[in-house]
Design an enzyme around this catalytic site. Structure first.
Site, PDB file in Angstrom:
ATOM      1  N   GLY A   1       0.921  -1.251  -0.218  1.00 17.50           N
ATOM      2  CA  GLY A   1       0.010   0.108   0.220  1.00 17.50           C
ATOM      3  C   GLY A   1       0.768   1.450  -0.018  1.00 17.50           C
ATOM      4  O   GLY A   1       0.292   2.262   0.375  1.00 17.50           O
TER       5      GLY A   1
ATOM      6  N   GLU B   1       4.901  -6.043   1.697  1.00 15.19           N
ATOM      7  CA  GLU B   1       4.846  -6.864   0.464  1.00 15.19           C
ATOM      8  C   GLU B   1       4.103  -5.606  -0.489  1.00 15.19           C
ATOM      9  O   GLU B   1       2.765  -5.687  -0.874  1.00 15.19           O
ATOM     10  CB  GLU B   1       3.786  -7.963   0.598  1.00 15.19           C
TER      11      GLU B   1
ATOM     12  N   GLY C   1       3.077  -3.586  -4.161  1.00 16.92           N
ATOM     13  CA  GLY C   1       3.070  -4.001  -5.650  1.00 16.92           C
ATOM     14  C   GLY C   1       3.287  -2.670  -6.313  1.00 16.92           C
ATOM     15  O   GLY C   1       4.373  -2.651  -6.803  1.00 16.92           O
ATOM     16  N   ARG C   2       2.092  -1.832  -6.250  1.00 19.58           N
ATOM     17  CA  ARG C   2       2.359  -0.768  -7.006  1.00 19.58           C
ATOM     18  C   ARG C   2       3.457   0.082  -7.010  1.00 19.58           C
ATOM     19  O   ARG C   2       4.062   0.421  -8.166  1.00 19.58           O
ATOM     20  CB  ARG C   2       1.099   0.210  -6.737  1.00 19.58           C
TER      21      ARG C   2
ATOM     22  N   CYS D   1     -16.604   3.431 -27.029  1.00 18.04           N
ATOM     23  CA  CYS D   1     -17.930   4.054 -27.296  1.00 18.04           C
ATOM     24  C   CYS D   1     -18.511   4.440 -26.010  1.00 18.04           C
ATOM     25  O   CYS D   1     -19.516   3.880 -25.526  1.00 18.04           O
ATOM     26  CB  CYS D   1     -18.779   3.425 -28.148  1.00 18.04           C
TER      27      CYS D   1
ATOM     28  N   TYR E   1      -0.884  -2.248 -12.169  1.00 15.79           N
ATOM     29  CA  TYR E   1      -2.490  -2.164 -12.382  1.00 15.79           C
ATOM     30  C   TYR E   1      -2.849  -1.579 -13.471  1.00 15.79           C
ATOM     31  O   TYR E   1      -3.482  -0.399 -13.381  1.00 15.79           O
ATOM     32  CB  TYR E   1      -3.092  -1.501 -11.179  1.00 15.79           C
TER      33      TYR E   1
HETATM   34  C1  LIG Z   1      -2.794  -5.776  -3.128  1.00 11.48           C
HETATM   35  C2  LIG Z   1      -2.181  -6.445  -2.031  1.00 11.48           C
HETATM   36  C3  LIG Z   1      -0.900  -5.748  -1.781  1.00 11.48           C
HETATM   37  C4  LIG Z   1      -0.204  -4.908  -2.742  1.00 11.48           C
HETATM   38  O1  LIG Z   1      -0.828  -3.512  -2.400  1.00 11.48           O
HETATM   39  P1  LIG Z   1      -0.184  -2.338  -3.377  1.00 11.48           P
HETATM   40  O2  LIG Z   1      -1.139  -1.088  -2.936  1.00 11.48           O
HETATM   41  O3  LIG Z   1       0.022  -2.552  -4.712  1.00 11.48           O
HETATM   42  O4  LIG Z   1       1.134  -1.965  -2.778  1.00 11.48           O
HETATM   43  C5  LIG Z   1      -0.164  -6.570  -0.693  1.00 11.48           C
HETATM   44  N1  LIG Z   1      -0.942  -7.221   0.058  1.00 11.48           N
HETATM   45  C6  LIG Z   1      -2.068  -7.726  -0.060  1.00 11.48           C
HETATM   46  C7  LIG Z   1      -2.819  -8.557   0.756  1.00 11.48           C
HETATM   47  C8  LIG Z   1      -2.774  -6.967  -1.182  1.00 11.48           C
HETATM   48  O5  LIG Z   1      -4.092  -7.521  -1.405  1.00 11.48           O
END
Ligand SMILES: *Cc1c(COP(=O)(O)O)cnc(C)c1O
Length: 409
Positions: free
Chosen positions: A241, A277, A279-280, A356, A385
């Site tokens: 996050g 953990e 992601g983004r 459209c 994403y």
């Molecule tokens: C989606 C998710 C993440 C990654 O979130 P980001 O906002 O992309 O950093 C980490 N842990 C869990 C459980 C998630 O569902």
């Protein structure tokens, strides 16, 4: 890493007309970024990559030297990531795991299963009643995902709150206490409770996310204590996050402050492992979605550039309600028609796609005086994403090309 890197621009310049739209990833830029993130996290903090942000195999492989493992969110991701980066540690999270997915996780020997409910714990217990892949009494290691209460206002500013309020994710603290009690009491001899997991919010800056991590660790320690677990060997996954600011694409999450804070937090409890953990915030900056302007028109006082492709390829701005940052580059090819290129007369345009629907807008208020048909528009922060959350089938346009630039590794 926000405007396209020279390597990305070179590649785009070499494209034939039918090679757009295209996703271009700069893996050298990704490595540099991941190395900096890794360096900001002190030793007791482990780094996993949340594969759902972008599971392209070249990205997973490029991240391998910098991460301790990968977080997967379905049986599909589990199989995909295990094949892309064989032998790496996997943590399997996500609500609604099916019996087949739990069996697959056990068969694959995942490093951690993040259990989301008491029912799921019981199913996993049932699945593990039989000996595991290692034969004998090989165990499956679990973290209980807890939806912990957080202090009022501490998730303010988050773009996506996943916890700290009613949510389908994780266990309520009372259920987590019951689950921890069952595991610690030996109800499931082949399951081992390693600790707790919480992913409560997305899009927070470092100081606030650090505050959330402190609450999570405090909550996890209370649960561990009630279950009779010490802090030595205990694991707390504080989730992902980390903010990516689409309105300020040059800004970066302050990994240094966050890492130092986590280090201080962990130092209070010798033997405690913290895990993050993201992601983004790992992959967003290494991808670009490039396309060309097909038409420029004026409508009721506003100017629109219609590009090849759209939100069926890059859904991010539609789903998050932002303007995707972009740069405009002059048309690389001569205009093939006897009439002049359609061109913007004002200083700002709205960049829309070919769908459209009025929702197919990639960016509004783009400052691009004199923008013309044939110009290239390159959207940045498209490495997470983006393609993988988009509704590719809608309107049956061709898919974009995918290009992975690999500089010196
Ligand atoms: C989606 C998710 C993440 C990654 O979130 P980001 O906002 O992309 O950093 C980490 N842990 C869990 C459980 C998630 O569902």
């Amino acid at each position: 890493m926000t405007a396209p890197t020279p390597a990305v621009l070179d590649l785009l310049g070499s494209f034939a007309p039918d090679q757009l739209p295209a996703y271009v990833y700069d893996l050298a830029a990704l490595r540099t970024h991941a190395a900096a993130v890794r360096a900001a996290l002190p030793a007791p903090v482990e780094l996993y990559y949340a594969a759902k942000a972008n599971p392209e195999p070249p990205l997973l492989a490029a991240l391998a030297p910098y991460v301790d493992g990968y977080e997967v969110s379905s049986g599909g991701e589990l199989a995909h990531v295990a094949a892309a980066v064989p032998g790496r540690r996997l943590a399997f999270g996500a609500p609604g795991k099916t019996p087949a997915e739990l069996a697959a996780a056990r068969a694959a020997g995942v490093h951690r299963v993040h259990v989301e409910s008491l029912h799921e714990l019981r199913m996993l217990g049932e699945r593990t009643a039989a000996p595991g892949p290692g034969g004998g009494d090989s165990r499956t290691d679990v973290l209980l995902r807890v939806n912990l209460p957080v202090a009022d206002g501490s998730l303010t500013g988050s773009s996506l709150a996943m916890g700290g309020r009613p949510a389908p994710f994780g266990l309520d603290p009372a259920d987590a206490a019951e689950g921890a009690g069952l595991l610690a009491g030996g109800a499931y001899p082949r399951l081992r409770l390693r600790g707790f997991h919480a992913h409560l919010a997305s899009g927070l800056e470092a100081p606030r996310l650090l505050g959330v991590a402190r609450s999570v660790v405090a909550g996890a320690l209370r649960l561990a204590d009630r279950a009779g677990l010490g802090t030595r060997g205990l694991e707390v996954n504080v989730g992902g996050g980390m903010a990516v600011d689409y309105a300020a694409p040059e800004a970066r999450f302050d990994w240094h402050t966050y890492g130092a804070g986590l280090g201080r937090l962990a130092a209070g409890y010798p033997g405690l492992t913290l895990r993050v953990e993201p992601g983004r915030a790992l992959t967003a900056y290494c991808g670009w979605y490039a396309t060309e302007v097909l038409d420029v028109k004026r409508s009721h006082g506003e100017e629109f550039a219609v590009v090849r492709g759209g939100t069926h390829h890059l859904r991010t701005p539609a789903t998050k309600g932002h303007d995707q940052p972009c740069t405009v580059h002059p048309a690389p090819r001569p205009w093939p028609h006897p009439w002049p290129r359609p061109a913007a007369r004002g200083s700002e345009v709205t960049v829309a796609g070919q769908l459209c629907t009025p929702k197919d807008v990639l960016a509004r208020g783009v400052r691009a005086a004199g923008l013309r048909a044939g110009d290239l528009v390159v959207f940045s922060l498209a490495g997470a994403y983006a393609w993988n959350i988009s509704h590719h089938g809608f309107l049956m346009h061709p898919h974009p090309g995918f290009h992975f630039l690999d500089g010196p590794g």
